[in-house]
Design a protein around this motif. Structure first.
Motif, PDB file in Angstrom:
ATOM      1  N   GLU A  12      31.852  19.478  40.666  1.00 33.89           N
ATOM      2  CA  GLU A  12      32.603  18.183  41.154  1.00 33.89           C
ATOM      3  C   GLU A  12      33.055  18.723  42.539  1.00 33.89           C
ATOM      4  OE1 GLU A  12      35.706  16.774  38.589  1.00 33.89           O
ATOM      5  OE2 GLU A  12      34.676  17.294  36.741  1.00 33.89           O
ATOM      6  N   GLY A  14      35.033  16.848  46.696  1.00 28.43           N
ATOM      7  CA  GLY A  14      35.519  15.543  47.213  1.00 28.43           C
ATOM      8  C   GLY A  14      34.732  14.858  47.996  1.00 28.43           C
ATOM      9  N   SER A  36      39.482  17.314  52.787  1.00 22.71           N
ATOM     10  CA  SER A  36      38.613  17.492  51.703  1.00 22.71           C
ATOM     11  C   SER A  36      37.923  18.493  51.305  1.00 22.71           C
ATOM     12  CB  SER A  36      37.692  15.972  51.954  1.00 22.71           C
ATOM     13  OG  SER A  36      36.942  15.900  50.771  1.00 22.71           O
ATOM     14  N   ARG A 188      29.991   7.004  42.988  1.00 27.17           N
ATOM     15  CA  ARG A 188      30.783   8.067  42.549  1.00 27.17           C
ATOM     16  C   ARG A 188      30.310   9.399  42.417  1.00 27.17           C
ATOM     17  NH1 ARG A 188      35.612   5.671  42.475  1.00 27.17           N
ATOM     18  NH2 ARG A 188      36.027   3.879  41.299  1.00 27.17           N
ATOM     19  N   ARG A 202      29.825  14.870  40.805  1.00 27.48           N
ATOM     20  CA  ARG A 202      30.864  13.817  41.098  1.00 27.48           C
ATOM     21  C   ARG A 202      31.472  14.032  42.599  1.00 27.48           C
ATOM     22  NH1 ARG A 202      36.614  14.658  40.417  1.00 27.48           N
ATOM     23  NH2 ARG A 202      37.463  12.290  40.369  1.00 27.48           N
ATOM     24  N   ALA A 204      34.476  12.897  44.389  1.00 24.31           N
ATOM     25  CA  ALA A 204      35.881  12.037  44.205  1.00 24.31           C
ATOM     26  C   ALA A 204      36.248  11.068  45.423  1.00 24.31           C
ATOM     27  CB  ALA A 204      36.997  13.024  43.917  1.00 24.31           C
ATOM     28  N   ARG A 205      35.716  11.467  46.502  1.00 25.08           N
ATOM     29  CA  ARG A 205      36.050  10.512  47.686  1.00 25.08           C
ATOM     30  C   ARG A 205      34.634   9.694  47.975  1.00 25.08           C
ATOM     31  NH1 ARG A 205      40.176  14.557  49.042  1.00 25.08           N
ATOM     32  NH2 ARG A 205      42.013  13.751  49.206  1.00 25.08           N
ATOM     33  N   GLU A 524      41.084   7.728  49.141  1.00 21.95           N
ATOM     34  CA  GLU A 524      41.925   8.309  48.221  1.00 21.95           C
ATOM     35  C   GLU A 524      40.903   8.771  46.913  1.00 21.95           C
ATOM     36  OE1 GLU A 524      45.393   6.685  44.966  1.00 21.95           O
ATOM     37  OE2 GLU A 524      44.671   5.691  46.722  1.00 21.95           O
ATOM     38  N   ALA A 525      41.047   9.903  46.371  1.00 28.25           N
ATOM     39  CA  ALA A 525      40.232  10.465  45.412  1.00 28.25           C
ATOM     40  C   ALA A 525      40.356   9.525  44.078  1.00 28.25           C
ATOM     41  CB  ALA A 525      40.665  11.897  45.066  1.00 28.25           C
ATOM     42  N   TRP A 526      39.268   9.282  43.359  1.00 34.18           N
ATOM     43  CA  TRP A 526      39.336   8.467  42.174  1.00 34.18           C
ATOM     44  C   TRP A 526      39.456   9.541  41.107  1.00 34.18           C
ATOM     45  CZ3 TRP A 526      35.392   8.942  38.555  1.00 34.18           C
ATOM     46  CH2 TRP A 526      34.149   9.424  38.930  1.00 34.18           C
ATOM     47  N   GLU A 527      40.074   9.093  39.981  1.00 30.21           N
ATOM     48  CA  GLU A 527      40.339   9.882  38.840  1.00 30.21           C
ATOM     49  C   GLU A 527      39.331   9.458  37.851  1.00 30.21           C
ATOM     50  OE1 GLU A 527      42.257  12.389  38.824  1.00 30.21           O
ATOM     51  OE2 GLU A 527      43.090  11.854  40.700  1.00 30.21           O
ATOM     52  N   THR A 528      38.638  10.642  37.029  1.00 28.27           N
ATOM     53  CA  THR A 528      37.810  10.332  35.879  1.00 28.27           C
ATOM     54  C   THR A 528      38.584   9.891  34.805  1.00 28.27           C
ATOM     55  OG1 THR A 528      38.069  12.621  35.236  1.00 28.27           O
ATOM     56  CG2 THR A 528      36.282  12.176  36.702  1.00 28.27           C
TER      57      THR A 528
END
Length: 528
Positions: A12, A14, A36, A188, A202, A204-205, A524-528
């Motif tokens: 994972e 950013g 990031s 993603r 992953r 996140a950004r 903005e980072a997305w959450e799992t």
């Protein structure tokens, strides 16, 4: 691949950058510096891509308005003006940007005024920005997998050092295979392969694609380029991966026909995997006889040579009927050298100029090494001989004691070839080429046996086509809508779709790289 299919994340980050050339390096640096976490994937075992083996001259300007006029003229309505404006503005900022990075390793940044390749509005405002010295590279050793250290390698070393100093992880031998998208089409992450293991990574950004074009993908070249075959110039890693991944996510494509390259030769033994370039000669701009660019003119150790006059060119090029069809020394041989080869003969259903034949005589053979190589590959090796005799023995050139014998070796009519050579020598004596307008200073007679010929083909240094993007470097779909969290930089979807300007792709690497990195890190980072 759909996000719903992902059962686990193996890695994972950013911002995930795919490809570690100049664009990837700048994008990674800027994403990191704007807050990031960053990771870089590189499918090869070594970095640099085409950037590291380039001449290293980045097109810059001290006048954004004039640079914009030039970009608008050479792109001729094939690229939106807002994108050209952003590139022009960035070209003014590049030298200071590189000077800031150079504080890390003591690199020397120089800027040299240099006309645009074509006499179009704004051409006098341009220059080259180069990393001319990196203390660690000045011992003559080969840098990574490059054949010799040139300013492209010095540029990449500057970026590599800055990536390493920031602790940004680079995963080599890790090839991105497919983008992972959610139900709304947002990117993603990626599925990648590393040493035979599939990894779900992953982001996140955002994901930034900086993995080059399709120079070494034969099927894509067959489908998108008119001429065939087109030889791969310098790097095996650019096989259209990013283009296919972006297409699968819904990307629009542009400029797919356009590529940058000269004419060159191939090794008939098959041992050397890339094209053999012909001797590097200075570029020139029509209408500016006193302005000649020696960017990329180097000795056999990669050291720059100063040459401020047009070179004498020992050869002419003829088609499969034995007739000249081009100015063998156009203003920008490394770009426009390929375009005359596109002609197709509908009556005979073939490309009558592929291969074409390069012809010279004994005096020409002794003049200088006719060819050279430029590659980024640890396993490739080819040193061109100073007198060209090793290349004769290898079959790259064939030798004949008379023009009639030469014609027979070339499988052309002896009378036609004799007339071509007779006319050429008359043009040389008169100092004027009425057929194709070759510059008098470059013309050399072909009148001393033995005679030689070699087969020449179009060569692709880099393709310009790929996924279309907007001013924020966001990849867009066919309706102009951004694909969420997906960016591109560098030659992957270049803005150049009509004429090219030398150093233009490197300018895109730097300017597009910093835009993509900054834009991606701001999400903005997305959450799992």
């Amino acid at each position: 691949m759909r996000l719903s299919q992902i059962e686990r994340w193996d890695l994972e980050t950013g911002v995930l950058v795919i490809g570690f050339g100049a664009a990837g390096g700048v994008a990674a640096i800027e994403a990191h510096d704007h807050g990031s976490e960053v990771m870089v994937l590189e499918k090869m075992a070594f970095p640099g891509g085409l950037s590291a083996v380039s001449a290293g001259g980045i097109r810059v300007s001290d006048n954004a308005d004039e640079a914009f006029r030039y970009l608008r003229a050479i792109c001729e309505d094939r690229t939106p003006e807002d994108m050209l404006r952003v590139l022009a503005d960035g070209m003014v900022e590049v030298p200071d940007y590189l000077r800031r990075l150079a504080a890390l390793n003591g690199a020397t940044i120089k800027v040299t005024p240099a006309l645009g390749n074509y006499p179009l509005p704004g051409c006098e405002s341009l220059a080259y920005c180069e990393v001319s010295v990196v203390p660690e590279l000045e011992n003559g050793d080969r840098y990574h997998a490059t054949h010799a250290t040139k300013n492209g390698g010095r540029l990449f070393k500057l970026l590599e050092d800055n990536v390493e100093s920031r602790g940004i992880p680079v995963h080599y031998r890790t090839a991105a295979k497919e983008l992972i998208v959610d139900g709304d089409g947002a990117v993603r992450g990626v599925v990648a392969e590393s040493d035979g293991r599939m990894l779900n990574i992953r982001a996140a950004r955002a994901v930034i694609l900086t993995c080059g074009g399709f120079e070494n993908d034969d099927e894509m070249k067959r489908q998108y380029l008119q001429a065939k075959p087109v030889l791969t110039g310098s790097f095996a890693g650019n096989t259209g991966d990013g283009i296919r991944m972006a297409q699968a996510a819904g990307a629009d494509l542009w400029h797919m026909w356009h590529y940058h390259g000269p004419y060159g030769m191939k090794d008939p033994t098959g041992e050397f995997p890339f094209a053999l370039y012909l001797k590097a000669v200075p570029m020139w701009t029509p209408g500016y006889p006193d302005s000649v660019s020696d960017l990329g003119i180097v000795d056999n150790k990669g050291k720059p040579l100063s040459q401020k006059a047009l070179a004498r060119m020992a050869w002419i090029v003829v088609d499969q009927d034995g007739r000249r069809f081009m100015d063998e020394y156009p203003p920008y041989p490394g770009d426009m050298g390929v375009r005359p080869f596109d002609a197709y003969d509908s009556k005979r259903q073939k490309f009558p100029r592929i291969p074409a034949h390069m012809i010279f005589d004994e005096n020409g053979r002794k003049m200088y090494a006719m060819g050279r190589t430029a590659y980024n590959d640890p396993d490739a090796h080819f040193d061109w001989s100073a007198d060209n005799l090793e290349e004769v023995a290898r079959g790259i050139f064939e030798k004949a004691d008379s023009l009639e014998e030469l014609a027979n070796l070339m499988n052309v009519d002896p009378g036609t070839l004799a007339k071509t050579i007779e006319d050429w020598n008359a043009h040389v004596a008169a100092g004027f080429d009425p057929d194709h307008g070759r510059q008098p200073d470059t013309m050399v007679p072909i009148d001393t046996p033995p005679y030689y010929f070699g087969r020449v083909y179009p060569v692709v240094i880099n393709t310009q086509g790929g996924p279309r993007h907007n001013v924020r470097q966001e990849i867009v779909n066919p309706f102009g809508q951004p694909i969420p969290r997906l960016y591109a930089a560098g030659e992957l979807g270049s803005v150049f779709g009509h004429l090219y300007v030398s150093g233009g792709n490197l300018a895109e690497c730097v300017v597009g790289g910093w835009i993509a990195g900054r834009e991606a890190s701001a999400l903005e980072a997305w959450e799992t």
